[in-house]
Design a protein around this motif. Structure first.
Motif, short mmCIF file in Angstrom:
data_model
loop_
_atom_site.label_atom_id
_atom_site.label_comp_id
_atom_site.label_asym_id
_atom_site.label_seq_id
_atom_site.Cartn_x
_atom_site.Cartn_y
_atom_site.Cartn_z
N ASP A 246 15.29 107.59 87.63
CA ASP A 246 16.53 107.20 88.70
C ASP A 246 16.03 106.04 89.69
O ASP A 246 14.83 106.11 90.11
CB ASP A 246 16.57 108.63 89.37
CG ASP A 246 17.32 109.66 88.52
OD1 ASP A 246 17.18 109.47 87.16
OD2 ASP A 246 17.30 110.85 89.08
N ASN A 247 16.93 105.47 90.02
CA ASN A 247 17.08 104.56 90.96
C ASN A 247 15.93 103.56 90.94
O ASN A 247 15.06 103.06 91.75
CB ASN A 247 16.72 105.19 92.36
CG ASN A 247 17.88 106.18 92.79
OD1 ASN A 247 18.89 106.09 92.54
ND2 ASN A 247 17.38 107.26 93.24
N GLN A 278 19.31 101.32 91.74
CA GLN A 278 18.78 101.70 92.94
C GLN A 278 20.14 101.34 93.70
O GLN A 278 21.24 100.78 93.59
CB GLN A 278 17.87 100.58 93.80
CG GLN A 278 16.69 100.67 93.28
CD GLN A 278 15.64 99.86 93.98
OE1 GLN A 278 15.84 99.51 94.99
NE2 GLN A 278 14.33 99.71 93.37
N PRO A 279 20.00 102.41 94.85
CA PRO A 279 21.14 102.27 95.88
C PRO A 279 21.24 100.90 96.42
O PRO A 279 20.20 100.37 96.82
CB PRO A 279 21.05 103.08 97.11
CG PRO A 279 20.00 104.35 96.11
CD PRO A 279 19.12 103.39 95.14
N LYS A 348 26.30 100.02 93.59
CA LYS A 348 25.91 101.40 93.68
C LYS A 348 25.67 101.73 95.20
O LYS A 348 25.09 100.90 95.98
CB LYS A 348 24.54 101.87 93.10
CG LYS A 348 24.22 103.24 93.20
CD LYS A 348 22.96 103.78 92.63
CE LYS A 348 22.59 105.19 92.48
NZ LYS A 348 21.24 105.56 91.60
N LYS A 350 24.76 102.60 99.05
CA LYS A 350 23.53 102.83 99.60
C LYS A 350 23.30 104.21 100.10
O LYS A 350 24.38 104.77 100.53
CB LYS A 350 23.32 101.58 100.84
CG LYS A 350 23.25 100.09 100.34
CD LYS A 350 22.75 99.34 101.78
CE LYS A 350 22.60 97.92 101.10
NZ LYS A 350 22.24 97.14 102.62
N SER A 351 22.11 104.51 100.01
CA SER A 351 21.97 105.76 100.62
C SER A 351 21.71 105.95 102.04
O SER A 351 21.86 105.15 102.61
CB SER A 351 20.62 106.52 100.02
OG SER A 351 19.53 105.78 100.58
N GLY A 352 21.90 107.27 102.64
CA GLY A 352 22.13 107.19 104.12
C GLY A 352 20.86 106.46 104.82
O GLY A 352 21.05 106.05 105.94
N ASP A 354 19.32 104.07 103.91
CA ASP A 354 19.48 102.38 103.71
C ASP A 354 20.41 101.95 104.74
O ASP A 354 20.63 100.84 104.94
CB ASP A 354 19.79 102.03 102.11
CG ASP A 354 18.77 102.73 101.35
OD1 ASP A 354 17.45 102.46 101.61
OD2 ASP A 354 19.08 102.92 100.39
#
Length: 355
Positions: A246-247, A278-279, A348, A350-352, A354
């Motif tokens: 993943d990612n 990736q995010p 995709k 971004k995660s929190g 990032d």
């Protein structure tokens, strides 16, 4: 002055390829009519307005290809990169293969594989003679002919359409990630031409390719091993279930694959691309134009599915890939069209951590 001369040389180079492809198609049609008049597929004539529109799109693609090189998206010498270096033997082999292709089309024999072709372990949807092609995608002979066949099909503009993934890919990566080693995956990497272009545009990136065909991967390995720098990591595998964590990738491309997938598989492949990206990463798809945004060219699309064995194409040209991308979780989805190809650029989120 030098730029003007280089542009003139590029235009002449492309026009030469296009004129040859058109002459080839005309000669092939005449020979086919002579050998078996009943084998001609019933296609609809293109109106003068459609032909004029296609010519305009052709000229626009030439200009875009030139401008992207001038702006530094890729080196100008890539404009002259030519898969025709072994032109004469490959072209002769295409003519030798044509009677089999025509007979296969006439007999509607769409799963024609000789006993020496191993078909075990492949998805049923993949075991097709796409374009009535001998051995489908499962032989070295098929892989040897493929690049030239694509250039003839697209009137010498196949590579120019492939290169349109480079600008959104490069821009997306620059905006999302600081300068660092980047990992880029090409899904359905085939004979490796898209990876070759990505290497020219992003020489420091680590490149990866996945494809179902061992024969096409062998051809890709030969092509890519000629290029200086790190050799791309090629894997035989199914894009529905990719062997990556993943990612993992910063960017993913896919060129001319989605129209050859059944609708549920399209969705699964998009979901897999989301998983391994990736995010913040960018996903760029290149494929055929669609009726949804090119209705004026619908006749041409219908002719394509009549002339060539493309069992999933009619569904594809009416499929909403934006909805599929959104369903998988992608955002900031945009479209482009160049000549007879369409592009989706998606991110995709971004995660929190990032943000």
């Amino acid at each position: 002055m030098a730029d003007l001369l280089t542009q003139a040389a590029y235009t002449a180079f492309q026009l030469g390829k296009s004129n040859f492809a058109l002459a080839h198609k005309n000669a092939a049609n005449q020979v086919r009519k002579f050998i078996n008049p009943s084998s001609q597929p019933p296609i609809q004539p293109l109106s003068p307005n459609i032909l004029q529109l296609i010519q305009q799109k052709y000229q626009q693609l030439l200009e875009t290809d030139w401008q992207d090189a001038q702006s530094g998206i890729y080196p100008p010498d890539l404009l002259f990169d030519n898969p025709w270096e072994d032109f004469l033997p490959t072209y002769a082999a295409i003519w030798q293969d044509m009677p089999q292709v025509w007979d296969r089309a006439l007999q509607k024999n769409y799963q024609d594989f000789p006993p020496d072709i191993d078909t075990e372990g492949y998805p049923k949807y993949y075991l097709q003679n796409f374009h009535h092609q001998t051995d489908g995608y499962l032989s070295d002979k098929s892989a040897a002919l493929y690049d030239l066949q694509v250039e003839l099909l697209f009137n010498g503009m196949g590579d120019a359409m492939r290169r349109r993934v480079l600008a959104p890919l490069k821009q997306g990566l620059t905006e999302a990630f600081p300068p660092k080693p980047l990992r880029i995956l090409d899904v359905a990497s085939g004979t490796g031409r898209t990876l070759k272009f990505i290497r020219a545009a992003l020489p420091q990136a680590s490149l990866f390719g996945i494809d179902l065909s061992p024969a096409y991967l062998r051809k890709a390995t030969r092509l890519l091993s000629e290029i200086p720098g790190e050799l791309p990591q090629l894997v035989q595998g199914n894009a529905e279930e990719m062997p990556y964590r993943d990612n993992y990738f910063h960017g993913i491309t896919s060129v001319f694959m989605f129209h050859e997938l059944p609708a549920p598989v399209r969705m699964q492949v998009i979901a897999e691309c989301f998983r391994v990206l990736q995010p913040g990463g960018v996903f760029v798809i290149c494929d055929s134009i669609q009726v949804i945004d090119s209705p004026e060219l619908q006749v041409m699309m219908e002719n394509f599915s009549t002339m060539f064995h493309e069992p999933y194409y009619q569904n594809y040209i009416n499929d909403n890939l934006v909805e599929r991308l959104e369903k998988a979780g992608f955002e900031q989805i945009t479209n482009q069209s160049h000549f007879v190809s369409k592009y989706w650029i998606a991110r995709k989120p971004k995660s929190g951590a990032d943000l």
